[in-house]
Design an enzyme around this catalytic site. Structure first.
Site, PDB file in Angstrom:
ATOM      1  N   GLY A 107      25.055  50.411  27.894  1.00  0.00           N
ATOM      2  CA  GLY A 107      25.450  49.196  28.581  1.00  0.00           C
ATOM      3  C   GLY A 107      25.239  47.958  27.737  1.00  0.00           C
ATOM      4  CG  HIS A 108      26.373  43.706  26.483  1.00  0.00           C
ATOM      5  ND1 HIS A 108      25.867  43.676  25.201  1.00  0.00           N
ATOM      6  CD2 HIS A 108      26.688  42.423  26.792  1.00  0.00           C
ATOM      7  CE1 HIS A 108      25.879  42.433  24.746  1.00  0.00           C
ATOM      8  NE2 HIS A 108      26.373  41.648  25.696  1.00  0.00           N
ATOM      9  CB  SER A 109      21.395  43.240  29.207  1.00  0.00           C
ATOM     10  OG  SER A 109      20.746  43.314  27.947  1.00  0.00           O
TER      11      SER A 109
ATOM     12  CG  ASP B 152      38.116  50.875  46.090  1.00  0.00           C
ATOM     13  OD1 ASP B 152      39.077  50.189  45.692  1.00  0.00           O
ATOM     14  OD2 ASP B 152      37.051  50.979  45.458  1.00  0.00           O
TER      15      ASP B 152
ATOM     16  CB  THR C  52      51.031  47.710  41.291  1.00  0.00           C
ATOM     17  OG1 THR C  52      50.273  48.610  40.456  1.00  0.00           O
ATOM     18  CG2 THR C  52      52.495  47.809  40.914  1.00  0.00           C
ATOM     19  NE  ARG C  53      46.993  40.716  41.454  1.00  0.00           N
ATOM     20  CZ  ARG C  53      47.760  40.288  40.462  1.00  0.00           C
ATOM     21  NH1 ARG C  53      48.170  41.141  39.541  1.00  0.00           N
ATOM     22  NH2 ARG C  53      48.114  39.028  40.371  1.00  0.00           N
TER      23      ARG C  53
ATOM     24  CB  CYS D  72      33.266  42.979  46.977  1.00  0.00           C
ATOM     25  SG  CYS D  72      33.063  44.486  46.003  1.00  0.00           S
TER      26      CYS D  72
ATOM     27  CE  LYS E 177      36.853  42.532  44.067  1.00  0.00           C
ATOM     28  NZ  LYS E 177      37.980  43.387  44.507  1.00  0.00           N
TER      29      LYS E 177
END
Length: 347
Positions: A139-141, A227, A48-49, A17, A20
């Site tokens: 999923g996707h790749s 979180d 509001t994030r 993270c 980011k």
């Protein structure tokens, strides 16, 4: 090159993270009138994030939708996949919901790293999904210059139990379910500063599922939940305060910390994301020593839940936490907003 000798962190410029985009830059990207889509059933967007989007189905149930992905924060492929998936699923728990399915997002430098290593990453993600009781359904790749992995996750929640940043209230006590210092310890490991007794501690914390969030949401006195991830405790607490129109007082000594974290900060094991977080949120803080600032702005990957709890619900919250093996101590409180005072005061 064998899977055992590969060092995934050497193939990316960021980690977890901590890679980011900074909150300041993100604000510029998202600042558009066209981003304000008006739909009365969209209970939570990006205003509001909050941790995820929430859509009311009109039958007492809402759908939660989120996505999260990043570059390697650890070298082991299986652990990388497990951490990335655990981190993505956490957004559902942070909104008070229950995950129901996930799809994978994979970017892979196919000319640098073998597909067998990518398979180990996805197996780690699948393991985390099984822990959460859901399927990794697809999923996707893409062929990418750096390894990237994460999930898009769908969940459900009783509409009346949705937890948002903006629902925190003055008078609430603050609780944090995981220790801070993940960014510091992983940086210390990259700099070969990590002591043998601290090896694996950050990985263990990052792999710990925030599954207790769905149970916390059923407690009336839990007013808000989020979180703590890439923007650090300061960033995510500030967003809670801004959304709810309150201010926070935090007891630094009460904050749970990973062993050795303050020592590693003094040795310079501070990730780049820390400075970006301070540049975005530092003006909201009161005066404090540099090492305190560096911990509060430390970007967490798959960090803990931050709860705003009314005092009368404290015992029930602690009892619920204990059922999941979590020992909670209040780290601060929310107070009415007053002009001229720092949004987050550290005592």
């Amino acid at each position: 090159m064998s899977e055992n000798s590969i060092r995934l962190t050497q193939y990316s410029h960021g980690a977890g993270c901590g890679c980011k985009i900074s909150p300041k830059v993100l604000e510029t990207i998202l600042h558009s009138e066209q981003a304000k889509f008006v739909d009365p059933n969209l209970l939570v967007g990006n205003e509001t994030r909050d941790d995820a989007a929430v859509y009311d189905l009109g039958n007492g149930t809402s759908v939660i939708s989120t996505t999260d992905f990043f570059m390697p924060i650890v070298d082991n492929p299986f652990d990388f996949g497990r951490i990335a998936a655990t981190n993505a699923i956490s957004d559902i728990f942070a909104m008070g919901g229950k995950p129901i399915m996930a799809i994978a997002i994979l970017g892979w430098p196919i000319n640098k790293l073998s597909p067998e290593i990518a398979r180990e990453v996805t197996e780690g993600g699948r393991y985390a999904c099984r822990q959460a009781g859901i399927a990794l359904a697809g999923g996707h790749s893409i062929d990418a210059t750096e390894p990237i992995f994460g999930l898009a996750v769908t969940g459900i929640v009783p509409t009346e139990r949705v937890k948002k940043n903006s629902t925190a209230q003055a008078g609430c006590k603050l609780f944090l379910t995981k220790p801070l210092g993940i960014g510091v310890l992983t940086t210390a490991e990259k700099k070969s500063l990590l002591k043998p007794e601290h090896q694996g501690l950050a990985t263990e914390v990052m792999c710990r599922m925030n599954i207790a969030g769905a149970s916390f949401a059923n407690i009336e006195g839990v007013k808000a939940m989020t979180d703590v991830t890439g923007f650090g405790l300061l960033g995510h607490l500030s967003e809670m305060c801004q959304g709810a129109g309150v201010q926070a007082r935090v007891d630094y000594d009460a904050i749970p910390k990973l062993p050795g974290v303050e020592e590693y900060i003094k040795l310079g094991a501070v990730p780049g994301g820390t400075e970006r977080n301070f540049a975005s949120y530092g003006h909201l803080m009161g005066e404090m020593p540099r090492e305190v600032r560096d911990l509060l702005c430390d970007p967490q990957t798959s960090g803990g839940l931050l709860l705003a709890v009314m005092p009368e619900a404290e015992n029930e919250v602690k009892a619920t936490a204990a059922e999941f093996g979590i020992e909670l101590t209040a780290i601060g409180e929310l107070v009415p907003a007053r002009g001229g005072r720092a949004m987050v005061e550290i005592r």
